[in-house]
Design a protein around this motif. Structure first.
Motif, PDB file in Angstrom:
ATOM      1  N   ILE A   1      -3.031  -4.103  -1.448  1.00 42.77           N
ATOM      2  CA  ILE A   1      -2.279  -3.568  -0.951  1.00 42.77           C
ATOM      3  C   ILE A   1      -1.429  -4.517  -0.282  1.00 42.77           C
ATOM      4  N   GLU A   2      -2.172  -5.675   0.593  1.00 44.38           N
ATOM      5  CA  GLU A   2      -1.028  -6.364   1.756  1.00 44.38           C
ATOM      6  C   GLU A   2      -0.578  -7.159   0.472  1.00 44.38           C
TER       7      GLU A   2
ATOM      8  N   GLY B   1       1.756  -3.655   2.042  1.00 42.87           N
ATOM      9  CA  GLY B   1       0.946  -2.978   2.748  1.00 42.87           C
ATOM     10  C   GLY B   1       1.298  -1.663   2.996  1.00 42.87           C
ATOM     11  N   LYS B   2       2.588  -1.031   2.342  1.00 41.22           N
ATOM     12  CA  LYS B   2       2.968   0.347   3.153  1.00 41.22           C
ATOM     13  C   LYS B   2       3.575   0.719   1.485  1.00 41.22           C
TER      14      LYS B   2
ATOM     15  N   LYS C   1       5.400   4.551   4.573  1.00 45.25           N
ATOM     16  CA  LYS C   1       4.929   5.191   5.580  1.00 45.25           C
ATOM     17  C   LYS C   1       3.012   4.135   5.238  1.00 45.25           C
ATOM     18  N   THR C   2       2.619   4.019   6.251  1.00 48.74           N
ATOM     19  CA  THR C   2       1.299   3.531   5.826  1.00 48.74           C
ATOM     20  C   THR C   2       0.357   4.119   6.342  1.00 48.74           C
ATOM     21  N   PHE C   3      -1.038   3.873   5.286  1.00 46.83           N
ATOM     22  CA  PHE C   3      -2.527   4.923   4.929  1.00 46.83           C
ATOM     23  C   PHE C   3      -3.209   4.172   4.635  1.00 46.83           C
ATOM     24  N   GLU C   4      -4.361   4.958   4.468  1.00 49.74           N
ATOM     25  CA  GLU C   4      -6.074   3.993   4.378  1.00 49.74           C
ATOM     26  C   GLU C   4      -6.337   3.686   2.791  1.00 49.74           C
ATOM     27  N   ARG C   5      -6.658   3.046   3.059  1.00 46.58           N
ATOM     28  CA  ARG C   5      -6.458   1.971   1.740  1.00 46.58           C
ATOM     29  C   ARG C   5      -6.525   3.547   0.730  1.00 46.58           C
ATOM     30  N   GLU C   6      -7.289   4.467   0.726  1.00 48.68           N
ATOM     31  CA  GLU C   6      -7.657   5.633  -0.358  1.00 48.68           C
ATOM     32  C   GLU C   6      -6.745   6.116  -0.974  1.00 48.68           C
ATOM     33  N   CYS C   7      -6.021   5.967   0.115  1.00 49.74           N
ATOM     34  CA  CYS C   7      -4.351   6.996   0.006  1.00 49.74           C
ATOM     35  C   CYS C   7      -3.453   6.227  -0.980  1.00 49.74           C
ATOM     36  N   TYR C   8      -3.602   5.068  -1.563  1.00 47.20           N
ATOM     37  CA  TYR C   8      -2.418   4.629  -2.424  1.00 47.20           C
ATOM     38  C   TYR C   8      -3.035   4.083  -4.051  1.00 47.20           C
TER      39      TYR C   8
END
Length: 87
Positions: free
Chosen positions: A15-16, A20-21, A27-34
């Motif tokens: 993600i990073e 990271g977005k 938008k930024t989210f919790e890891r599980e949302c990507y």
């Protein structure tokens, strides 16, 4: 480190690596949302479930074919792809 924690750490790193977005809504989210969206589906060698078990250098090569999308934007992207292809 447990396997689950190791995979979570790899997803955080991925993600990073991709900014990271969400690429689309920014938008930024919790890891599980990507999700990792392959820009050219034909180049996809691994999905995340298989990719996360690989070493970082292999993950990186696959991520270089992707953009980071939140799950909502990912669904919309695939809907638009289907519409464009008249599926």
């Amino acid at each position: 480190m447990s396997t689950t924690k190791g995979r979570a750490a790899k997803k955080e790193q991925a993600i990073e690596y991709l900014g990271g977005k969400c690429w689309k809504c920014e938008k930024t989210f919790e890891r599980e949302c990507y999700d990792f969206h392959h820009l050219v589906p034909a180049t996809k060698k691994y999905d995340w479930n298989k990719m996360q078990r690989r070493e970082w250098s292999i993950i990186q090569k696959e991520l270089d074919k992707c953009i980071l999308l939140c799950s909502n934007c990912h669904r919309i992207a695939h809907k638009e792809m289907r519409e464009h292809a008249n599926i």
